[in-house]
Design a protein around this motif. Sequence first.
Motif, PDB file in Angstrom:
ATOM      1  N   ASN A 119       0.821  -1.221   0.000  1.00  0.00           N
ATOM      2  CA  ASN A 119       0.000   0.000   0.000  1.00  0.00           C
ATOM      3  C   ASN A 119       0.847   1.261   0.000  1.00  0.00           C
ATOM      4  O   ASN A 119       0.318   2.357   0.117  1.00  0.00           O
ATOM      5  CB  ASN A 119      -0.886   0.049   1.245  1.00  0.00           C
ATOM      6  N   ARG A 123       2.613   9.397  -3.076  1.00  0.00           N
ATOM      7  CA  ARG A 123       1.546  10.404  -3.173  1.00  0.00           C
ATOM      8  C   ARG A 123       1.434  10.996  -4.558  1.00  0.00           C
ATOM      9  O   ARG A 123       0.355  11.334  -5.019  1.00  0.00           O
ATOM     10  CB  ARG A 123       1.817  11.537  -2.187  1.00  0.00           C
ATOM     11  N   TYR A 336       4.630   2.940  12.039  1.00  0.00           N
ATOM     12  CA  TYR A 336       3.775   3.883  11.300  1.00  0.00           C
ATOM     13  C   TYR A 336       2.419   4.125  11.960  1.00  0.00           C
ATOM     14  O   TYR A 336       1.536   4.723  11.366  1.00  0.00           O
ATOM     15  CB  TYR A 336       3.552   3.361   9.874  1.00  0.00           C
TER      16      TYR A 336
ATOM     17  N   ALA B  71      -8.851  14.782   4.131  1.00  0.00           N
ATOM     18  CA  ALA B  71      -7.551  14.693   4.799  1.00  0.00           C
ATOM     19  C   ALA B  71      -6.528  14.039   3.870  1.00  0.00           C
ATOM     20  O   ALA B  71      -5.359  14.433   3.850  1.00  0.00           O
ATOM     21  CB  ALA B  71      -7.678  13.912   6.108  1.00  0.00           C
ATOM     22  N   LEU B  72      -6.961  13.051   3.087  1.00  0.00           N
ATOM     23  CA  LEU B  72      -6.050  12.432   2.129  1.00  0.00           C
ATOM     24  C   LEU B  72      -5.562  13.463   1.119  1.00  0.00           C
ATOM     25  O   LEU B  72      -4.433  13.415   0.647  1.00  0.00           O
ATOM     26  CB  LEU B  72      -6.753  11.276   1.387  1.00  0.00           C
ATOM     27  N   TYR B  73      -6.435  14.401   0.805  1.00  0.00           N
ATOM     28  CA  TYR B  73      -6.082  15.431  -0.185  1.00  0.00           C
ATOM     29  C   TYR B  73      -5.154  16.481   0.407  1.00  0.00           C
ATOM     30  O   TYR B  73      -4.471  17.193  -0.327  1.00  0.00           O
ATOM     31  CB  TYR B  73      -7.357  16.092  -0.713  1.00  0.00           C
ATOM     32  N   GLY B  74      -5.159  16.608   1.742  1.00  0.00           N
ATOM     33  CA  GLY B  74      -4.261  17.579   2.375  1.00  0.00           C
ATOM     34  C   GLY B  74      -4.960  18.617   3.226  1.00  0.00           C
ATOM     35  O   GLY B  74      -4.299  19.495   3.788  1.00  0.00           O
ATOM     36  N   TYR B 101      -5.136   4.520   8.115  1.00  0.00           N
ATOM     37  CA  TYR B 101      -4.554   4.973   6.845  1.00  0.00           C
ATOM     38  C   TYR B 101      -3.053   5.222   6.923  1.00  0.00           C
ATOM     39  O   TYR B 101      -2.299   4.842   6.036  1.00  0.00           O
ATOM     40  CB  TYR B 101      -5.294   6.189   6.282  1.00  0.00           C
ATOM     41  N   ARG B 102      -2.612   5.874   8.002  1.00  0.00           N
ATOM     42  CA  ARG B 102      -1.172   6.145   8.097  1.00  0.00           C
ATOM     43  C   ARG B 102      -0.388   4.830   8.097  1.00  0.00           C
ATOM     44  O   ARG B 102       0.559   4.659   7.326  1.00  0.00           O
ATOM     45  CB  ARG B 102      -0.836   6.925   9.372  1.00  0.00           C
ATOM     46  N   ASN B 103      -0.823   3.902   8.940  1.00  0.00           N
ATOM     47  CA  ASN B 103      -0.071   2.661   9.081  1.00  0.00           C
ATOM     48  C   ASN B 103      -0.135   1.814   7.810  1.00  0.00           C
ATOM     49  O   ASN B 103       0.877   1.300   7.343  1.00  0.00           O
ATOM     50  CB  ASN B 103      -0.620   1.867  10.266  1.00  0.00           C
ATOM     51  N   ARG B 104      -1.324   1.693   7.252  1.00  0.00           N
ATOM     52  CA  ARG B 104      -1.471   0.768   6.116  1.00  0.00           C
ATOM     53  C   ARG B 104      -0.774   1.283   4.866  1.00  0.00           C
ATOM     54  O   ARG B 104      -0.466   0.507   3.967  1.00  0.00           O
ATOM     55  CB  ARG B 104      -2.941   0.453   5.838  1.00  0.00           C
ATOM     56  N   THR B 105      -0.531   2.608   4.805  1.00  0.00           N
ATOM     57  CA  THR B 105       0.210   3.140   3.661  1.00  0.00           C
ATOM     58  C   THR B 105       1.659   3.429   4.026  1.00  0.00           C
ATOM     59  O   THR B 105       2.359   4.102   3.290  1.00  0.00           O
ATOM     60  CB  THR B 105      -0.433   4.428   3.121  1.00  0.00           C
ATOM     61  N   ARG B 106       2.076   2.902   5.186  1.00  0.00           N
ATOM     62  CA  ARG B 106       3.464   3.077   5.631  1.00  0.00           C
ATOM     63  C   ARG B 106       3.863   4.551   5.652  1.00  0.00           C
ATOM     64  O   ARG B 106       4.946   4.946   5.207  1.00  0.00           O
ATOM     65  CB  ARG B 106       4.408   2.256   4.730  1.00  0.00           C
ATOM     66  N   GLU B 108       2.645   7.053   4.020  1.00  0.00           N
ATOM     67  CA  GLU B 108       2.488   7.857   2.798  1.00  0.00           C
ATOM     68  C   GLU B 108       1.255   8.770   2.886  1.00  0.00           C
ATOM     69  O   GLU B 108       1.260   9.880   2.379  1.00  0.00           O
ATOM     70  CB  GLU B 108       2.366   6.915   1.593  1.00  0.00           C
ATOM     71  N   TYR B 109       0.196   8.258   3.516  1.00  0.00           N
ATOM     72  CA  TYR B 109      -1.039   9.038   3.651  1.00  0.00           C
ATOM     73  C   TYR B 109      -1.459   9.128   5.127  1.00  0.00           C
ATOM     74  O   TYR B 109      -2.296   8.352   5.583  1.00  0.00           O
ATOM     75  CB  TYR B 109      -2.172   8.402   2.842  1.00  0.00           C
TER      76      TYR B 109
END
Lengths: 367, 324
Positions: A119, A123, A336, B71-74, B101-106, B108-109
Amino acid sequence: MPRRILESFEVSNLSILDPEGRADPQLEPSLPTAKLKQIFEDMLLLREFDVRAIAMQRQGRMGTYAPSTGQEAVQIAAGAALNPTDWVVPSFREQGLLLSRGVKASTMFLFFMGSEEGNRLPRKLRSLPYCVPCATQVLHAVGIGMAAKLKKDPVAVATFFGDGATSEGDFHEALNFAAVYQSPNVFLCQNNQWAISTPRSAQTRSATLAQKAIAYGFSGLQVDGNDVLAVYSAVDAAAKRAREGGGPSLLECMTYRLGVHTTSDDPGRYRPATELEAWIPKDPIDRFEKYLLAKGLLQSDDRARLTAEIGDRLKAAATEAEEICRNLTPDEMFTYMYADIPDFLRPQREEVLAQSIAIDGDGRAHG
Amino acid sequence: MDKLTLVQAVNRALQLSMQEDPDVILLGQDIGKSGGVFRATEGLMEKFGVDRVMDTPLAESAIVGCAVGMALYGLKPVAEMQFSGFAYQAFHQIEQHVSRYRNRTRGEYPLPMVIRMPYGGGVRAFEHHSESREAYYVHTPGLKVVVPSTPSDALGLLRAAIRDPDPVIFMEPKKIYRSLKEEIPGDGPIHRLGEAKVVRPGEQLTLISYGAMMPVTLDAAAQMGADYSIEVIDLRTLKPLDEASLVASVQKTGRAVVVHEAPRTLGMGAEISALLMEKALLSLKAPVARVTGYDVQMPYYQLENHYLPSVARVVQALRDTLSY
């Protein structure tokens, strides 16, 4: 007072390629040769990705996998019609879409190999990772659309889901919000006729899924989802409308899951073989190949050659993914969770590290 | 210097946050023109416009799900659940996405967002308007959970929650929204999340609570009179819990009583009791006592005062623990 008709509605279906790959000259989009070839290659990549993933699942090298075989046209043509500045919000059956957006094949493998590294999508690709709970991601797409509109960014936000997801509350809440806020969304339903064992006919009494948009105040279009040109044209128009402030659209792409729901599923228990046989001649890759051959953009041996090249690339990607799995460390599950590791998690992280050192000797997780 | 109630402090925190960061936007039901059913967002739509203070259709999952997208958009969305009893329609979004979301995208998001919700009983409300279910959120990895009990803490904690890089569930004790006013100098404080506060120092017993139970707790401590030295701690942040402050206090006092209106089983009292057993066992002179809501559904308001911890129940627990 007499009864009066207040509003009436119609729902259309768009198809451009016939089963023999001949395009309707009135509707045929004019696409550059390079783009047509890229779409074809990306479709082959997706099909070969399925082949390799299913083989690895059978060999015990990969966990449960949800293949896309038969559904290549929707994902790849939709991806091709979007700009890199647009956003895509997938469900869990859009490997091809994500690959065509620039996600590495090794990353896609990693999701099914059981690592969150699958995942970690940069970005800048504006492509969200897989979403397993049905229809929940459709709301995220609307929120992204609302945010983009607020920022006055001219982007479209395309989100993907299956026919089953249209029964979820989040789907309906999402369409309603998108209409109310006129968010720049393209709702793309991959209607593959089956939600695991539930046929489309048992999912809803609506004659089409496209018409569900009408109740929310925008238009829905049914599209031949095994027709690359029809999907491309429909998504292109819907995305343009979205970017120009014209609000959301719903596209119901009629396709068919030629394989299993996931590798844990046995469609033989619920799906008539005759239905599958009727869909095989509508294979989206075969149809598009005929179109390209007739246009002289492809030679008869190109498909086999491209497939072999893709196979080699995917083999290397799978090896790369397996190498990443071998190098995972168990403390990553803590790293994370929050921007900074809170105090209460630190001892737990130390515990898992100490424990796995005792088990594995080298502090590494099992591959 | 302004004197603010807790709900006015919430309003002030939102206003200050929106002034300093154009990415902060509010969304929820009836928060704009009406200013919110408790007036927490009064005047903000007039000040910041309909784009930043969004009156939404009635759909909790969509409010939270769209906030995730923003939030994903910023952006930094602050979503309001009109009552915590309706947040369950959004619970799957919180559990499946907000927390992950933070954890699952390492990384990134990340999802910098706040979900505000008034919670708790004692206001003679309808069914589904009085529960206290903070344990659900505390139990969910990836969330932070904050419950203020005073106007200045509400202001300082909400500003910190909105600045926080991670998702925060901000639970507002509606019973005490207007029960006291506090003078707040200037723009007020910006707190750090995860810090409990000793609101009354003492030597013989540590009395721990948060949110709408703080006034009850403080009354009980006062009723014990000058013969007893009770230390009262307001948790303020339930997750991450300020373990160090709790352990240090109980190592000093040797006794602890935890008060909350949520049901007893697996509530904050259970967690704190386990924590003190693990980290302060040899200091304990008595079992950790819990004064809590019962393990029943929150009764309709005719009986709610029998359900909610009372000053008398807390006093009894203090006496029992001191004389153990």
